[in-house]
Design a protein around this motif. Structure first.
Motif, PDB file in Angstrom:
ATOM      1  N   VAL A   1       0.845  -1.204   0.000  1.00 30.34           N
ATOM      2  CA  VAL A   1       0.000   0.000   0.000  1.00 30.34           C
ATOM      3  C   VAL A   1       0.874   1.246   0.000  1.00 30.34           C
ATOM      4  O   VAL A   1       0.624   2.203  -0.744  1.00 30.34           O
ATOM      5  N   THR A   2       1.896   1.293   0.830  1.00 26.73           N
ATOM      6  CA  THR A   2       2.886   2.372   0.791  1.00 26.73           C
ATOM      7  C   THR A   2       4.227   1.743   0.449  1.00 26.73           C
ATOM      8  O   THR A   2       4.476   0.593   0.791  1.00 26.73           O
TER       9      THR A   2
ATOM     10  N   HIS B   1       8.012   3.679  -0.804  1.00 24.73           N
ATOM     11  CA  HIS B   1       9.239   4.354  -0.409  1.00 24.73           C
ATOM     12  C   HIS B   1       8.915   5.621   0.383  1.00 24.73           C
ATOM     13  O   HIS B   1       8.794   6.708  -0.185  1.00 24.73           O
ATOM     14  N   CYS B   2       8.775   5.439   1.677  1.00 28.18           N
ATOM     15  CA  CYS B   2       8.562   6.574   2.567  1.00 28.18           C
ATOM     16  C   CYS B   2       9.102   6.196   3.944  1.00 28.18           C
ATOM     17  O   CYS B   2       9.223   5.008   4.266  1.00 28.18           O
TER      18      CYS B   2
ATOM     19  N   GLU C   1       6.007   7.813   8.638  1.00 23.41           N
ATOM     20  CA  GLU C   1       4.919   8.393   7.848  1.00 23.41           C
ATOM     21  C   GLU C   1       3.878   7.372   7.388  1.00 23.41           C
ATOM     22  O   GLU C   1       2.842   7.758   6.835  1.00 23.41           O
ATOM     23  N   VAL C   2       4.148   6.091   7.588  1.00 23.13           N
ATOM     24  CA  VAL C   2       3.275   5.048   7.040  1.00 23.13           C
ATOM     25  C   VAL C   2       1.843   5.196   7.533  1.00 23.13           C
ATOM     26  O   VAL C   2       0.889   5.196   6.742  1.00 23.13           O
TER      27      VAL C   2
ATOM     28  N   ARG D   1      -0.136   7.895   5.940  1.00 24.68           N
ATOM     29  CA  ARG D   1      -0.414   7.715   4.513  1.00 24.68           C
ATOM     30  C   ARG D   1      -1.480   6.648   4.250  1.00 24.68           C
ATOM     31  O   ARG D   1      -1.984   6.559   3.131  1.00 24.68           O
ATOM     32  N   LEU D   2      -1.796   5.855   5.252  1.00 23.65           N
ATOM     33  CA  LEU D   2      -2.806   4.812   5.062  1.00 23.65           C
ATOM     34  C   LEU D   2      -4.199   5.429   5.053  1.00 23.65           C
ATOM     35  O   LEU D   2      -4.575   6.159   5.960  1.00 23.65           O
ATOM     36  N   THR D   3      -4.943   5.128   3.995  1.00 27.49           N
ATOM     37  CA  THR D   3      -6.339   5.543   3.914  1.00 27.49           C
ATOM     38  C   THR D   3      -7.151   4.344   3.448  1.00 27.49           C
ATOM     39  O   THR D   3      -6.614   3.400   2.859  1.00 27.49           O
TER      40      THR D   3
ATOM     41  N   ALA E   1      -6.692   3.977  -0.255  1.00 28.82           N
ATOM     42  CA  ALA E   1      -5.404   3.405  -0.667  1.00 28.82           C
ATOM     43  C   ALA E   1      -5.395   1.883  -0.497  1.00 28.82           C
ATOM     44  O   ALA E   1      -4.905   1.156  -1.367  1.00 28.82           O
TER      45      ALA E   1
ATOM     46  N   TYR F   1       3.299  -1.653   4.326  1.00 24.77           N
ATOM     47  CA  TYR F   1       4.501  -0.870   4.051  1.00 24.77           C
ATOM     48  C   TYR F   1       5.594  -1.766   3.498  1.00 24.77           C
ATOM     49  O   TYR F   1       5.492  -3.002   3.502  1.00 24.77           O
ATOM     50  N   HIS F   2       6.634  -1.143   2.991  1.00 26.17           N
ATOM     51  CA  HIS F   2       7.691  -1.791   2.219  1.00 26.17           C
ATOM     52  C   HIS F   2       8.289  -3.015   2.912  1.00 26.17           C
ATOM     53  O   HIS F   2       8.204  -4.150   2.414  1.00 26.17           O
TER      54      HIS F   2
END
Length: 339
Positions: free
Chosen positions: A166-167, A169-170, A174-175, A178-180, A183, A268-269
């Motif tokens: 979902v996310t 490179h951040c 911040e993960v 950024r989650l919505t 997304a 996340y990554h």
């Protein structure tokens, strides 16, 4: 015959070596025709350095292809002509950055024209790409720009595990911000379509990982599962997508690798790539989902520290080529179904 273009990646990295090893291994099946989009001089220099066969033959797109399935020749579309003395293994420069960008641009153009059926990309240097004037975070974003694609995603695929993110490179801090729901929902849908069309799986089952330890433990360790991830899953379920979760991250990958799920949507990554590379470090494949062309890639970097030393493994490239051909055929079948 399925034609897959191999972009050579950074000329100073391990791309040339893994290409030569793939052809020398003679592992391509008879109905896959690989061609290299790169630099004959660099491939020949690599062959001389590592004592690998480099029987390169210049190929002009649109003309008959020589048979490369047995490794007896390597068809190359010459897109750069870097002087051997200008290539120092492990040391990229602006010239290598421009060259690897040209390989990508040509691969996209040839795939869009239908000259090749897909591309399998060797690794590039993101910093050299930017130094050469191509301001993209990496391969994926450049490919999306060239194909005018707004909704795309990365899938890592192996025989035991597939993951999407979902996310990407951040910073880890911040993960959560950024989650919505949108997304997560988008990633579920992209994953479902890829499994159905690209992999030809009927009624695929997708697991969604939670963000927090123990899946939040009823909000004791976080509320993202209840407020964001869970509602996205329920929305997809209403539309008859086979998805479930959110599952605790410390157990979901074991279940998926054991065959319970066809893919895991990760938040996340590193949540997805750590278990994936534990299982598929040598043979994993990176796929860009959502593009109008087929693109697979090795799941590793340029490995400048071992470039020119004869230590690189070509297994990931071999799998990327095979998977690109597999996806291309499945997309052709889907296109026939829809006509």
């Amino acid at each position: 015959m399925t034609i897959i273009g191999i972009t050579m990646g950074c000329p100073a990295g391990i791309g040339p070596e893994i290409i030569l090893r793939s052809f020398a291994g003679k592992t391509f099946v008879a109905d896959i025709q690989p061609v290299v989009l790169g630099d004959i001089h660099v491939l020949q220099k690599c062959g001389e350095t590592l004592q690998l066969p480099a029987p390169c033959v210049e190929w002009t797109p649109g003309t008959p292809l020589p048979d490369a399935s047995g490794g007896n020749c390597i068809p190359v579309v010459p897109l750069s002509s870097l002087a051997s003395e200008d290539i120092e293994w492990g040391r990229p420069n602006k010239a290598t950055g421009r060259a690897m960008a040209h390989y990508i641009e040509a691969g996209v153009k040839l795939a869009q024209q239908g000259v090749i059926d897909g591309i399998a990309t060797c690794p590039i240097s993101k910093s050299s790409l930017n130094d050469a004037g191509y301001h993209f975070p990496g391969h994926t974003e450049m490919l999306a720009s060239l194909t005018k694609t707004s909704s795309f995603a990365m899938m890592m695929a192996g025989s035991r595990l597939r993951v999407t993110l979902v996310t990407i490179h951040c910073p880890l801090r911040e993960v959560a911000d950024r989650l919505t729901m949108q997304a997560v929902d988008r990633m579920i849908r992209i994953t479902h379509k890829a499994l159905t069309v690209d992999f030809g799986i009927c009624d695929p089952q997708i697991a969604v990982a939670g963000l927090n330890p123990h899946g939040g433990e009823n909000r004791l360790f976080g509320s993202e599962e209840e407020q964001i991830i869970g509602p996205a899953i329920m929305q997809a379920q209403k539309e008859h997508i086979g998805v479930s979760g959110p599952y605790p991250p410390d157990t979901v990958f074991f279940k998926a690798a054991s065959g319970a799920f066809d893919a895991v949507v990760c938040m996340y990554h590193d949540q997805g790539l750590i278990p994936f590379k534990l299982l598929h470090f040598d043979d994993g494949v990176n796929i860009t989902l959502g593009l109008p062309i087929v693109r697979t890639s090795v799941d590793h970097g340029t490995a400048y520290d071992i470039a020119g030393k004869g230590l690189a493994s070509h297994r990931s490239l071999e799998e990327a080529i095979k998977l690109a051909a597999f996806i291309s055929r499945n997309r052709a079948i889907e296109q026939v179904r829809n006509t």
